[in-house]
Design a protein around this motif. Sequence first.
Motif, short mmCIF file in Angstrom:
data_model
loop_
_atom_site.label_atom_id
_atom_site.label_comp_id
_atom_site.label_asym_id
_atom_site.label_seq_id
_atom_site.Cartn_x
_atom_site.Cartn_y
_atom_site.Cartn_z
N HIS A 11 -38.51 27.58 -17.70
CA HIS A 11 -39.88 27.10 -17.54
C HIS A 11 -40.74 28.09 -16.77
N THR A 12 -40.16 28.76 -15.78
CA THR A 12 -40.86 29.83 -15.06
C THR A 12 -40.09 31.11 -15.27
N LEU A 13 -40.74 32.06 -15.93
CA LEU A 13 -40.12 33.32 -16.32
C LEU A 13 -40.83 34.46 -15.61
N ALA A 14 -40.09 35.32 -14.91
CA ALA A 14 -40.69 36.43 -14.18
C ALA A 14 -40.16 37.75 -14.72
N PHE A 15 -41.06 38.75 -14.83
CA PHE A 15 -40.70 40.09 -15.28
C PHE A 15 -40.99 41.09 -14.17
N PRO A 34 -41.83 26.24 -4.06
CA PRO A 34 -40.57 25.91 -3.39
C PRO A 34 -39.77 24.90 -4.22
N GLY A 35 -38.46 25.17 -4.32
CA GLY A 35 -37.60 24.28 -5.08
C GLY A 35 -37.60 24.55 -6.57
N VAL A 36 -38.38 25.53 -7.02
CA VAL A 36 -38.43 25.86 -8.44
C VAL A 36 -37.57 27.08 -8.70
N GLY A 37 -36.60 26.94 -9.57
CA GLY A 37 -35.75 28.07 -9.91
C GLY A 37 -36.41 28.94 -10.96
N LEU A 38 -36.32 30.25 -10.78
CA LEU A 38 -36.90 31.19 -11.73
C LEU A 38 -35.81 31.80 -12.61
N THR A 39 -36.20 32.15 -13.82
CA THR A 39 -35.41 33.09 -14.60
C THR A 39 -36.09 34.43 -14.42
N GLY A 89 -37.37 34.24 -27.47
CA GLY A 89 -37.19 32.79 -27.34
C GLY A 89 -37.58 32.28 -25.97
N LEU A 90 -37.14 32.98 -24.91
CA LEU A 90 -37.50 32.59 -23.55
C LEU A 90 -39.01 32.64 -23.36
N LEU A 91 -39.64 33.68 -23.89
CA LEU A 91 -41.08 33.82 -23.73
C LEU A 91 -41.84 32.68 -24.39
N ARG A 92 -41.40 32.26 -25.56
CA ARG A 92 -42.12 31.20 -26.26
C ARG A 92 -41.94 29.85 -25.58
N ARG A 93 -40.79 29.66 -24.90
CA ARG A 93 -40.54 28.38 -24.23
C ARG A 93 -41.12 28.30 -22.83
N ALA A 94 -41.40 29.45 -22.23
CA ALA A 94 -41.84 29.47 -20.83
C ALA A 94 -43.20 28.80 -20.67
N ARG A 95 -43.33 27.99 -19.66
CA ARG A 95 -44.61 27.36 -19.34
C ARG A 95 -45.43 28.22 -18.38
N LEU A 110 -44.93 42.20 -24.06
CA LEU A 110 -44.33 40.87 -23.89
C LEU A 110 -45.39 39.78 -23.80
N LEU A 111 -46.54 40.12 -23.23
CA LEU A 111 -47.62 39.12 -23.11
C LEU A 111 -48.15 38.69 -24.46
N THR A 112 -48.01 39.53 -25.47
CA THR A 112 -48.51 39.14 -26.79
C THR A 112 -47.63 38.07 -27.43
N ILE A 113 -46.43 37.85 -26.88
CA ILE A 113 -45.49 36.88 -27.44
C ILE A 113 -45.60 35.52 -26.75
N THR A 114 -45.88 35.52 -25.46
CA THR A 114 -45.81 34.28 -24.69
C THR A 114 -46.91 33.29 -25.06
N ARG A 115 -46.57 32.01 -24.95
CA ARG A 115 -47.54 30.93 -25.13
C ARG A 115 -47.85 30.24 -23.80
N ALA A 116 -47.35 30.81 -22.72
CA ALA A 116 -47.52 30.17 -21.40
C ALA A 116 -48.99 29.96 -21.06
N ARG A 117 -49.28 28.80 -20.49
CA ARG A 117 -50.65 28.50 -20.07
C ARG A 117 -50.93 29.05 -18.68
N ASP A 118 -49.88 29.26 -17.89
CA ASP A 118 -50.06 29.75 -16.52
C ASP A 118 -49.47 31.15 -16.41
N LEU A 119 -50.31 32.11 -16.02
CA LEU A 119 -49.88 33.48 -15.79
C LEU A 119 -50.15 33.83 -14.33
#
Length: 389
Positions: A11-15, A34-39, A89-95, A110-119
Amino acid sequence: MSPRAGNAGPHTLAFVESPVQLLNVLEWAHAHAPGVGLTLVVLSPVDPMTRGQLRRMSDLARDEGHQVRWEEARGGPFAPFRTIGGLSGLLRRARRVVLGDPFSRYVQLLLTITRARDLVVVDDGTATMEFVGQLARGERLVRWHRKGGRPGPRDVVFAPVSASARRRLTPGERRRIEIFSSMPMEETPAGVTVRAHTFAWTRTRFGPPRITKGADMVGTSLVETGVVDDGRYLEAVHALASAHGATRYFAHRRESTDKLHRLAAATGLEIVRPELPLELIARRGPIGRTVLSFPSTVVHTLPLALSGTEVRVAVCDIDPAWLTENASPRAQGFLSGVTGTARDVHRLSPTAPTPAPNPVNPTSPSGPTAPAPFTATPPSAGLVGPAAS
């Protein structure tokens, strides 16, 4: 997995591509998630020094409960295709996507692939100042030390991707943009949320440091990026170290080994290759009571990381005579802005008191900006620190 980070997931993906970017992602997570795990995806470079620091920072991220995915993103001509394909796949699922370098062509792609609403854009050193200004003015994304030059063939080919990335980094009805920064910002893009980066995680996890009586110096990669003349830089380092009694030189991860060997031989400084970003090294200690630097990110970050200690950060301006012929027309103004906007630092003049012959760089003319002469002494120690990948 550490319980403090909760369940890591897509849900939260960091590069990240550098140790400082990874540190700042950890700082953002500590302060605002806090309390949110990142990939956390490490797009590994080929430089051994950077790889070593990234591996150590990855261990700290795992200690915080985050998942780390190491990508050999530059391991051959087909590596980018494998990396992007594996991450789609991770990019398309990330919020939410957190990134450290909006100028990176890899990240822009990579930004051209993501559908995330929050950057979320976390600090990538002084480049963050330039990114914010360019975003506010609607300009194309160009690193400050390259601005003013003609676009190369690769720039032209990549222009549509870069333009798409800039649009995705512009807030709108379906997209929220946040900037997490310790850097000063003269212009704030409309609709962008700016959050203060205070190095709270660093101060909580490390220190306070043991403070020594002497002075330490911080290296810079201005020579490697073609901004400052090599000989002038060695002259300036010697003059600054002599004036303030510095004994150690913390090398920037991009500084060449050849330059560092010559610097050690000419100045007698102990060259230290840090295993972690300097903010963590300084906070863990020992660190000199005075830290000397040229205009760079650390003049903004070290006072925050060392808040509550007696360490003084002093910055030496870049003399225009030190710039190379190929330096960007914006270089002097940008570097002066880096120094002038720094808080809680002592400003030093680059001008030496007396002109003299120049034994460090005999081909460089002496003049009012040249430091006093010196006699080379053996270094107190060789290159230290990791060189492994």
